[in-house]
Design a protein around this motif. Structure first.
Motif, mmCIF file in Angstrom:
data_model
loop_
_atom_site.group_PDB
_atom_site.id
_atom_site.type_symbol
_atom_site.label_atom_id
_atom_site.label_comp_id
_atom_site.label_asym_id
_atom_site.label_seq_id
_atom_site.Cartn_x
_atom_site.Cartn_y
_atom_site.Cartn_z
ATOM 1 N N ALA A 1 -0.208 0.685 -15.290
ATOM 2 C CA ALA A 1 0.844 -0.123 -14.669
ATOM 3 C C ALA A 1 1.763 0.793 -13.874
ATOM 4 C CB ALA A 1 1.632 -0.857 -15.741
ATOM 5 N N LEU A 2 2.089 0.388 -12.666
ATOM 6 C CA LEU A 2 2.993 1.148 -11.821
ATOM 7 C C LEU A 2 4.318 0.416 -11.710
ATOM 8 C CD1 LEU A 2 0.581 2.164 -8.911
ATOM 9 C CD2 LEU A 2 1.135 3.454 -10.974
ATOM 10 N N ARG A 3 5.391 1.179 -11.705
ATOM 11 C CA ARG A 3 6.723 0.589 -11.622
ATOM 12 C C ARG A 3 6.868 -0.234 -10.345
ATOM 13 N NH1 ARG A 3 11.377 2.712 -9.428
ATOM 14 N NH2 ARG A 3 10.348 4.736 -9.154
ATOM 15 N N GLY A 4 7.353 -1.464 -10.500
ATOM 16 C CA GLY A 4 7.562 -2.333 -9.354
ATOM 17 C C GLY A 4 6.310 -3.050 -8.889
ATOM 18 N N ARG A 5 5.220 -2.913 -9.641
ATOM 19 C CA ARG A 5 3.956 -3.557 -9.253
ATOM 20 C C ARG A 5 3.449 -4.386 -10.422
ATOM 21 N NH1 ARG A 5 -1.757 -2.804 -8.240
ATOM 22 N NH2 ARG A 5 -2.233 -3.105 -6.021
ATOM 23 N N GLY A 6 3.163 -5.645 -10.182
ATOM 24 C CA GLY A 6 2.755 -6.542 -11.254
ATOM 25 C C GLY A 6 1.396 -6.212 -11.824
ATOM 26 N N GLN A 7 0.416 -5.947 -10.966
ATOM 27 C CA GLN A 7 -0.942 -5.695 -11.424
ATOM 28 C C GLN A 7 -1.161 -4.207 -11.703
ATOM 29 O OE1 GLN A 7 -3.274 -7.311 -8.183
ATOM 30 N NE2 GLN A 7 -3.514 -9.277 -9.238
ATOM 31 N N LYS A 8 -2.009 -3.961 -12.718
ATOM 32 C CA LYS A 8 -2.383 -2.580 -12.994
ATOM 33 C C LYS A 8 -3.351 -2.090 -11.924
ATOM 34 C CE LYS A 8 -1.790 -2.677 -18.017
ATOM 35 N NZ LYS A 8 -2.439 -2.422 -19.331
ATOM 36 N N ILE A 9 -3.472 -0.781 -11.829
ATOM 37 C CA ILE A 9 -4.342 -0.188 -10.820
ATOM 38 C C ILE A 9 -5.231 0.854 -11.474
ATOM 39 C CG2 ILE A 9 -2.576 1.531 -10.196
ATOM 40 C CD1 ILE A 9 -3.668 1.468 -7.349
ATOM 41 N N ILE B 1 -6.164 9.544 -7.186
ATOM 42 C CA ILE B 1 -6.612 8.625 -6.147
ATOM 43 C C ILE B 1 -6.828 7.267 -6.789
ATOM 44 C CG2 ILE B 1 -9.047 9.244 -6.486
ATOM 45 C CD1 ILE B 1 -9.498 8.752 -3.497
ATOM 46 N N SER B 2 -6.488 6.221 -6.095
ATOM 47 C CA SER B 2 -6.725 4.887 -6.637
ATOM 48 C C SER B 2 -8.227 4.626 -6.689
ATOM 49 C CB SER B 2 -6.031 3.833 -5.777
ATOM 50 O OG SER B 2 -6.622 3.764 -4.491
ATOM 51 N N GLU B 3 -8.646 3.913 -7.718
ATOM 52 C CA GLU B 3 -10.063 3.575 -7.841
ATOM 53 C C GLU B 3 -10.532 2.768 -6.627
ATOM 54 O OE1 GLU B 3 -13.065 1.332 -11.015
ATOM 55 O OE2 GLU B 3 -10.900 0.915 -11.047
ATOM 56 N N GLU B 4 -9.649 1.925 -6.120
ATOM 57 C CA GLU B 4 -9.974 1.098 -4.964
ATOM 58 C C GLU B 4 -10.355 1.934 -3.754
ATOM 59 O OE1 GLU B 4 -7.587 -1.933 -1.951
ATOM 60 O OE2 GLU B 4 -6.872 -1.661 -4.007
ATOM 61 N N LEU B 5 -9.580 2.986 -3.487
ATOM 62 C CA LEU B 5 -9.885 3.850 -2.342
ATOM 63 C C LEU B 5 -11.105 4.716 -2.634
ATOM 64 C CD1 LEU B 5 -9.194 4.973 0.447
ATOM 65 C CD2 LEU B 5 -7.631 6.593 -0.662
ATOM 66 N N THR C 1 0.827 -1.212 0.000
ATOM 67 C CA THR C 1 0.000 0.000 0.000
ATOM 68 C C THR C 1 0.858 1.259 0.000
ATOM 69 O OG1 THR C 1 -1.815 -1.117 1.147
ATOM 70 C CG2 THR C 1 -1.772 1.277 1.272
ATOM 71 N N VAL C 2 1.904 1.261 0.814
ATOM 72 C CA VAL C 2 2.790 2.431 0.889
ATOM 73 C C VAL C 2 3.517 2.628 -0.437
ATOM 74 C CG1 VAL C 2 4.706 3.495 2.132
ATOM 75 C CG2 VAL C 2 3.112 2.014 3.353
ATOM 76 N N ASN C 3 4.066 1.545 -0.996
ATOM 77 C CA ASN C 3 4.792 1.642 -2.261
ATOM 78 C C ASN C 3 3.876 2.074 -3.402
ATOM 79 O OD1 ASN C 3 7.116 0.722 -0.944
ATOM 80 N ND2 ASN C 3 6.602 -1.424 -1.336
ATOM 81 N N THR C 4 2.658 1.549 -3.403
ATOM 82 C CA THR C 4 1.711 1.902 -4.456
ATOM 83 C C THR C 4 1.373 3.390 -4.413
ATOM 84 O OG1 THR C 4 0.745 -0.315 -4.468
ATOM 85 C CG2 THR C 4 -0.605 1.468 -5.361
ATOM 86 N N THR C 5 1.204 3.941 -3.215
ATOM 87 C CA THR C 5 0.906 5.371 -3.100
ATOM 88 C C THR C 5 2.060 6.199 -3.650
ATOM 89 O OG1 THR C 5 -0.263 4.834 -1.041
ATOM 90 C CG2 THR C 5 0.072 7.148 -1.535
ATOM 91 N N ALA C 6 3.282 5.798 -3.364
ATOM 92 C CA ALA C 6 4.452 6.520 -3.880
ATOM 93 C C ALA C 6 4.505 6.459 -5.402
ATOM 94 C CB ALA C 6 5.724 5.931 -3.283
ATOM 95 N N ARG C 7 4.230 5.283 -5.976
ATOM 96 C CA ARG C 7 4.243 5.132 -7.447
ATOM 97 C C ARG C 7 3.101 5.931 -8.074
ATOM 98 N NH1 ARG C 7 8.325 3.506 -5.748
ATOM 99 N NH2 ARG C 7 9.228 1.410 -5.925
ATOM 100 N N LEU C 8 1.975 5.984 -7.383
ATOM 101 C CA LEU C 8 0.820 6.735 -7.885
ATOM 102 C C LEU C 8 1.136 8.230 -7.927
ATOM 103 C CD1 LEU C 8 -2.119 6.181 -8.777
ATOM 104 C CD2 LEU C 8 -2.823 6.614 -6.422
#
Length: 354
Positions: free
Chosen positions: A320-328, A297-301, A277-284
Protein backbone atom coordinates in the motif's frame (compact mmCIF):
# COMPACT_ATOMS: atom_id res chain seq x y z
CA UNK A 1 27.82 8.48 -31.39
CA UNK A 2 24.10 8.18 -30.80
CA UNK A 3 21.47 9.09 -33.38
CA UNK A 4 20.34 12.25 -31.53
CA UNK A 5 23.92 13.52 -31.33
CA UNK A 6 24.46 12.84 -35.02
CA UNK A 7 21.29 14.72 -35.93
CA UNK A 8 22.19 17.62 -33.63
CA UNK A 9 25.72 18.03 -35.03
CA UNK A 10 24.48 17.64 -38.59
CA UNK A 11 22.06 20.53 -38.06
CA UNK A 12 24.81 22.64 -36.48
CA UNK A 13 27.21 21.96 -39.38
CA UNK A 14 24.46 22.78 -41.89
CA UNK A 15 23.63 26.06 -40.09
CA UNK A 16 27.29 27.12 -39.97
CA UNK A 17 27.81 26.27 -43.65
CA UNK A 18 24.63 28.12 -44.62
CA UNK A 19 25.81 31.21 -42.75
CA UNK A 20 28.97 31.13 -44.87
CA UNK A 21 26.91 30.90 -48.04
CA UNK A 22 24.84 33.91 -46.96
CA UNK A 23 27.95 35.94 -46.06
CA UNK A 24 29.64 35.10 -49.36
CA UNK A 25 26.58 36.10 -51.40
CA UNK A 26 26.07 39.36 -49.47
CA UNK A 27 29.71 40.51 -49.45
CA UNK A 28 31.17 39.01 -52.61
CA UNK A 29 28.05 38.40 -54.67
CA UNK A 30 28.96 34.77 -55.30
CA UNK A 31 31.29 31.87 -54.44
CA UNK A 32 28.83 30.15 -52.06
CA UNK A 33 30.91 26.95 -51.80
CA UNK A 34 34.00 28.91 -50.80
CA UNK A 35 31.94 30.79 -48.22
CA UNK A 36 30.55 27.56 -46.77
CA UNK A 37 34.03 26.00 -46.46
CA UNK A 38 35.51 29.12 -44.86
CA UNK A 39 32.59 29.27 -42.44
CA UNK A 40 33.07 25.66 -41.35
CA UNK A 41 36.79 26.21 -40.74
CA UNK A 42 36.10 29.37 -38.74
CA UNK A 43 32.86 28.55 -36.92
CA UNK A 44 33.07 24.87 -36.01
CA UNK A 45 36.08 25.21 -33.65
CA UNK A 46 34.11 27.80 -31.67
CA UNK A 47 31.01 25.59 -31.55
CA UNK A 48 33.12 22.57 -30.55
CA UNK A 49 34.75 24.62 -27.79
CA UNK A 50 31.43 25.89 -26.47
CA UNK A 51 30.01 22.36 -26.51
CA UNK A 52 33.06 21.16 -24.52
CA UNK A 53 34.13 18.81 -27.32
CA UNK A 54 37.36 20.73 -27.96
CA UNK A 55 39.61 21.80 -25.07
CA UNK A 56 37.17 20.69 -22.31
CA UNK A 57 39.63 21.30 -19.46
CA UNK A 58 40.41 24.82 -20.63
CA UNK A 59 36.66 25.45 -21.02
CA UNK A 60 36.02 24.30 -17.44
CA UNK A 61 38.91 26.42 -16.13
CA UNK A 62 37.68 29.46 -18.05
CA UNK A 63 34.17 29.18 -16.66
CA UNK A 64 35.53 28.97 -13.14
CA UNK A 65 37.08 32.46 -13.34
CA UNK A 66 35.58 35.68 -12.08
CA UNK A 67 33.29 37.46 -14.54
CA UNK A 68 35.77 40.18 -15.67
CA UNK A 69 38.57 37.63 -16.20
CA UNK A 70 36.17 35.24 -17.92
CA UNK A 71 34.97 37.89 -20.37
CA UNK A 72 38.49 39.10 -21.21
CA UNK A 73 40.07 35.68 -21.66
CA UNK A 74 37.01 34.36 -23.52
CA UNK A 75 37.30 37.13 -26.12
CA UNK A 76 41.01 36.40 -26.54
CA UNK A 77 40.40 32.63 -26.84
CA UNK A 78 37.58 33.11 -29.34
CA UNK A 79 39.66 35.48 -31.45
CA UNK A 80 42.56 32.98 -31.53
CA UNK A 81 40.18 30.18 -32.59
CA UNK A 82 38.64 32.35 -35.32
CA UNK A 83 42.08 33.40 -36.59
CA UNK A 84 43.35 29.81 -36.59
CA UNK A 85 40.28 28.66 -38.51
CA UNK A 86 40.58 31.51 -41.00
CA UNK A 87 44.25 30.75 -41.67
CA UNK A 88 43.62 26.99 -41.92
CA UNK A 89 40.68 27.46 -44.31
CA UNK A 90 42.54 29.96 -46.47
CA UNK A 91 45.62 27.74 -46.60
CA UNK A 92 43.66 24.65 -47.68
CA UNK A 93 41.68 26.56 -50.31
CA UNK A 94 44.85 28.20 -51.65
CA UNK A 95 46.69 24.89 -51.87
CA UNK A 96 43.88 23.22 -53.85
CA UNK A 97 43.60 26.25 -56.15
CA UNK A 98 40.09 27.22 -55.07
CA UNK A 99 41.23 30.79 -54.27
CA UNK A 100 44.21 32.82 -55.46
CA UNK A 101 44.55 35.54 -52.81
CA UNK A 102 48.11 36.54 -51.82
CA UNK A 103 49.40 34.52 -48.90
CA UNK A 104 49.82 37.59 -46.70
CA UNK A 105 46.07 38.26 -46.90
CA UNK A 106 45.34 34.80 -45.53
CA UNK A 107 47.05 35.77 -42.28
CA UNK A 108 45.17 39.07 -41.93
CA UNK A 109 41.74 38.50 -40.36
CA UNK A 110 39.15 41.09 -41.47
CA UNK A 111 37.09 42.50 -38.60
CA UNK A 112 33.83 42.03 -40.48
CA UNK A 113 34.59 38.28 -40.51
CA UNK A 114 35.21 38.36 -36.74
CA UNK A 115 31.96 40.21 -36.02
CA UNK A 116 29.91 38.00 -38.34
CA UNK A 117 31.42 34.85 -36.80
CA UNK A 118 30.61 36.04 -33.29
CA UNK A 119 27.00 36.76 -34.30
CA UNK A 120 26.48 33.39 -36.00
CA UNK A 121 28.24 31.19 -33.45
CA UNK A 122 26.76 33.20 -30.58
CA UNK A 123 23.25 32.64 -31.91
CA UNK A 124 23.81 28.91 -32.42
CA UNK A 125 25.43 28.54 -28.99
CA UNK A 126 22.56 30.44 -27.35
CA UNK A 127 19.99 28.13 -28.96
CA UNK A 128 21.97 25.04 -27.91
CA UNK A 129 22.30 26.32 -24.34
CA UNK A 130 18.58 27.04 -24.04
CA UNK A 131 17.91 23.58 -25.45
CA UNK A 132 20.32 22.12 -22.91
CA UNK A 133 18.76 24.12 -20.07
CA UNK A 134 15.19 23.12 -20.86
CA UNK A 135 15.97 19.62 -22.11
CA UNK A 136 15.84 18.33 -25.67
CA UNK A 137 12.23 17.14 -25.60
CA UNK A 138 10.87 20.10 -23.67
CA UNK A 139 12.64 22.61 -25.93
CA UNK A 140 11.26 20.95 -29.06
CA UNK A 141 7.75 20.60 -27.67
CA UNK A 142 7.67 24.24 -26.52
CA UNK A 143 8.72 25.37 -30.01
CA UNK A 144 6.10 23.18 -31.67
CA UNK A 145 3.41 24.08 -29.12
CA UNK A 146 2.52 20.41 -28.79
CA UNK A 147 1.17 20.76 -25.26
CA UNK A 148 -0.63 24.11 -25.56
CA UNK A 149 -3.73 22.00 -25.06
CA UNK A 150 -3.53 19.16 -22.48
CA UNK A 151 -2.58 15.81 -24.02
CA UNK A 152 -3.17 12.37 -22.57
CA UNK A 153 -0.18 10.08 -23.09
CA UNK A 154 1.84 7.31 -21.48
CA UNK A 155 5.22 7.99 -19.91
CA UNK A 156 7.83 6.33 -17.73
CA UNK A 157 9.07 8.21 -14.68
CA UNK A 158 12.26 7.68 -12.74
CA UNK A 159 12.64 9.34 -9.34
CA UNK A 160 16.19 9.43 -7.92
CA UNK A 161 16.87 10.67 -4.40
CA UNK A 162 20.20 11.25 -2.63
CA UNK A 163 20.45 9.31 0.64
CA UNK A 164 21.76 11.18 3.67
CA UNK A 165 21.73 14.69 2.23
CA UNK A 166 20.42 16.15 5.50
CA UNK A 167 23.24 14.67 7.58
CA UNK A 168 25.75 15.80 4.95
CA UNK A 169 24.39 19.36 5.18
CA UNK A 170 24.57 19.30 9.00
CA UNK A 171 28.19 18.20 8.82
CA UNK A 172 29.47 20.28 5.90
CA UNK A 173 27.05 23.20 5.53
CA UNK A 174 24.63 24.26 2.83
CA UNK A 175 27.23 25.56 0.36
CA UNK A 176 29.17 22.31 0.37
CA UNK A 177 25.92 20.37 0.05
CA UNK A 178 24.96 22.39 -3.01
CA UNK A 179 28.34 21.61 -4.57
CA UNK A 180 27.81 17.92 -3.79
CA UNK A 181 24.38 17.96 -5.42
CA UNK A 182 25.66 19.90 -8.43
CA UNK A 183 28.37 17.29 -8.99
CA UNK A 184 25.80 14.50 -8.64
CA UNK A 185 23.34 16.07 -11.08
CA UNK A 186 26.20 16.59 -13.55
CA UNK A 187 27.06 12.89 -13.27
CA UNK A 188 23.42 12.00 -14.00
CA UNK A 189 23.25 14.02 -17.19
CA UNK A 190 25.28 11.87 -19.58
CA UNK A 191 23.55 8.52 -18.82
CA UNK A 192 20.17 10.25 -19.16
CA UNK A 193 21.17 11.64 -22.56
CA UNK A 194 22.62 8.29 -23.65
CA UNK A 195 19.38 6.48 -22.88
CA UNK A 196 17.27 9.23 -24.47
CA UNK A 197 15.55 10.37 -21.30
CA UNK A 198 14.75 13.92 -20.22
CA UNK A 199 15.41 15.49 -16.83
CA UNK A 200 12.08 17.04 -15.91
CA UNK A 201 12.91 18.71 -12.61
CA UNK A 202 15.23 18.96 -9.62
CA UNK A 203 13.45 19.00 -6.26
CA UNK A 204 15.87 19.53 -3.41
CA UNK A 205 18.13 16.48 -3.42
CA UNK A 206 15.94 14.56 -5.88
CA UNK A 207 15.70 14.49 -9.66
CA UNK A 208 12.80 13.45 -11.89
CA UNK A 209 13.59 11.81 -15.24
CA UNK A 210 11.01 10.83 -17.82
CA UNK A 211 10.57 9.06 -21.17
CA UNK A 212 7.63 8.55 -23.50
CA UNK A 213 6.58 5.02 -22.56
CA UNK A 214 7.57 3.27 -25.79
CA UNK A 215 10.98 4.94 -25.85
CA UNK A 216 11.63 4.22 -22.17
CA UNK A 217 10.79 0.51 -22.24
CA UNK A 218 12.53 -0.16 -25.57
CA UNK A 219 15.76 -2.03 -24.82
CA UNK A 220 14.89 -1.40 -21.13
CA UNK A 221 16.39 2.09 -21.48
CA UNK A 222 14.86 3.36 -18.25
CA UNK A 223 16.33 0.46 -16.24
CA UNK A 224 19.73 0.59 -17.92
CA UNK A 225 19.87 4.32 -17.22
CA UNK A 226 19.49 3.77 -13.46
CA UNK A 227 22.26 1.21 -13.25
CA UNK A 228 24.63 3.10 -15.52
CA UNK A 229 24.25 6.10 -13.18
CA UNK A 230 25.04 3.89 -10.19
CA UNK A 231 27.93 2.20 -12.02
CA UNK A 232 29.40 5.53 -13.07
CA UNK A 233 29.31 6.84 -9.49
CA UNK A 234 30.81 3.64 -8.08
CA UNK A 235 33.49 3.66 -10.79
CA UNK A 236 34.58 7.14 -9.64
CA UNK A 237 34.35 6.41 -5.92
CA UNK A 238 37.91 7.58 -5.32
CA UNK A 239 37.21 11.01 -6.80
CA UNK A 240 33.98 11.41 -4.81
CA UNK A 241 35.68 10.47 -1.55
CA UNK A 242 38.69 12.70 -2.25
CA UNK A 243 36.50 15.70 -3.07
CA UNK A 244 33.53 15.28 -0.72
CA UNK A 245 34.61 12.68 1.83
CA UNK A 246 31.94 10.19 0.75
CA UNK A 247 30.34 8.59 -2.26
CA UNK A 248 26.71 9.40 -3.15
CA UNK A 249 24.18 6.71 -2.25
CA UNK A 250 20.96 6.77 -4.22
CA UNK A 251 17.40 5.52 -3.98
CA UNK A 252 15.50 5.12 -7.24
CA UNK A 253 12.00 4.13 -8.33
CA UNK A 254 10.49 3.42 -11.75
CA UNK A 255 6.85 3.45 -12.75
CA UNK A 256 4.90 4.21 -15.90
CA UNK A 257 1.39 4.76 -17.13
CA UNK A 258 -1.10 7.33 -18.36
CA UNK A 259 -0.65 10.98 -17.46
CA UNK A 260 -1.87 14.36 -18.67
CA UNK A 261 0.82 16.58 -20.15
CA UNK A 262 0.22 20.31 -20.51
CA UNK A 263 2.13 23.55 -21.01
CA UNK A 264 1.50 25.83 -18.04
CA UNK A 265 2.60 29.29 -16.94
CA UNK A 266 2.53 32.81 -18.35
CA UNK A 267 5.86 34.55 -17.76
CA UNK A 268 7.61 31.26 -17.06
CA UNK A 269 6.45 28.41 -19.28
CA UNK A 270 6.84 24.80 -18.25
CA UNK A 271 5.63 21.45 -19.48
CA UNK A 272 4.06 19.73 -16.49
CA UNK A 273 2.78 16.21 -15.89
CA UNK A 274 -0.39 15.46 -13.94
CA UNK A 275 -1.89 12.20 -12.78
CA UNK A 276 -1.62 9.21 -10.50
CA UNK A 277 1.45 7.85 -12.34
CA UNK A 278 3.66 10.71 -11.15
CA UNK A 279 2.41 10.48 -7.55
CA UNK A 280 2.79 6.71 -7.51
CA UNK A 281 6.42 6.95 -8.63
CA UNK A 282 7.15 9.41 -5.82
CA UNK A 283 5.49 7.13 -3.23
CA UNK A 284 7.38 4.14 -4.64
CA UNK A 285 10.66 5.96 -4.16
CA UNK A 286 9.72 6.60 -0.51
CA UNK A 287 9.10 2.86 -0.15
CA UNK A 288 12.76 2.20 -0.90
CA UNK A 289 13.60 3.33 2.62
CA UNK A 290 11.20 1.03 4.49
CA UNK A 291 11.97 -1.97 2.25
CA UNK A 292 15.71 -1.22 2.41
CA UNK A 293 16.06 -1.69 -1.33
CA UNK A 294 17.86 0.99 -3.39
CA UNK A 295 16.06 0.42 -6.71
CA UNK A 296 12.36 -0.43 -7.05
CA UNK A 297 10.13 -0.83 -10.07
CA UNK A 298 6.39 -1.33 -10.21
CA UNK A 299 5.32 -4.78 -11.32
CA UNK A 300 3.10 -3.11 -13.91
CA UNK A 301 6.04 -1.43 -15.63
CA UNK A 302 8.35 -4.44 -15.24
CA UNK A 303 5.88 -6.60 -17.14
CA UNK A 304 6.00 -4.21 -20.10
CA UNK A 305 9.73 -4.47 -20.70
CA UNK A 306 12.44 -7.11 -21.04
CA UNK A 307 15.11 -6.81 -18.39
CA UNK A 308 18.72 -7.24 -19.54
CA UNK A 309 20.54 -10.39 -18.35
CA UNK A 310 22.68 -8.29 -16.02
CA UNK A 311 19.67 -7.14 -13.98
CA UNK A 312 17.81 -9.35 -11.50
CA UNK A 313 14.22 -8.66 -10.37
CA UNK A 314 13.04 -9.80 -6.95
CA UNK A 315 9.26 -9.70 -6.42
CA UNK A 316 8.41 -8.15 -3.05
CA UNK A 317 4.63 -8.58 -3.16
CA UNK A 318 1.94 -5.92 -3.13
CA UNK A 319 2.30 -2.83 -0.97
CA UNK A 320 0.00 0.00 0.00
CA UNK A 321 1.29 3.44 -0.91
CA UNK A 322 0.39 6.57 1.00
CA UNK A 323 -2.40 8.48 -0.72
CA UNK A 324 -3.25 5.57 -3.03
CA UNK A 325 -6.26 3.34 -2.48
CA UNK A 326 -5.07 0.26 -4.35
CA UNK A 327 -1.98 -1.73 -3.52
CA UNK A 328 0.77 -1.98 -6.10
CA UNK A 329 3.04 -4.87 -6.98
CA UNK A 330 6.67 -4.01 -6.28
CA UNK A 331 9.93 -5.52 -7.53
CA UNK A 332 13.48 -4.80 -6.39
CA UNK A 333 16.14 -4.54 -9.08
CA UNK A 334 19.76 -5.51 -8.52
CA UNK A 335 22.76 -6.08 -10.71
CA UNK A 336 23.77 -9.68 -11.31
CA UNK A 337 27.43 -10.35 -10.59
CA UNK A 338 29.59 -10.55 -13.69
CA UNK A 339 30.25 -14.28 -13.43
CA UNK A 340 26.56 -15.02 -12.91
CA UNK A 341 25.63 -12.72 -15.79
CA UNK A 342 28.04 -14.54 -18.12
CA UNK A 343 26.57 -17.89 -17.11
CA UNK A 344 23.01 -16.63 -17.64
CA UNK A 345 23.89 -15.16 -21.02
CA UNK A 346 25.55 -18.44 -22.05
CA UNK A 347 22.42 -20.37 -21.14
CA UNK A 348 20.31 -17.99 -23.20
CA UNK A 349 22.40 -18.32 -26.36
CA UNK A 350 23.25 -21.98 -25.77
CA UNK A 351 27.02 -21.48 -25.51
CA UNK A 352 29.48 -22.30 -22.73
CA UNK A 353 30.36 -19.43 -20.43
CA UNK A 354 33.86 -18.11 -20.47
Amino acid sequence: MKRDAIISWTLVVAAVALSGVVYSMLVYGGRPVIGAIFSLFIGMPLIAFERRVALPRFHAWLHGLSTPAFLLLSMIAYYILILAGYIAGGTVLNLVGAISEPWKEIFILPWNVVIYTFVVTGTITFILRVRELLGRDIFTNLLLGRYRKPVQEERVFLFIDLVGSTSFAEKHGDLRTQQFLAALFTALAEPVRRYRGAIDDYIGDAVIITWPLERGIKHARCVNCVFEIIEQIEGNSGKWIAKFGQMPRLRAALHGGEIITAEIGVDHHKIAYFGDTVNTTARLESLCRSLERPVLISEELAQRLTLPPTINADYLGEHALRGRGQKIGVMALTRVRESAANLLQARIVGQPAE
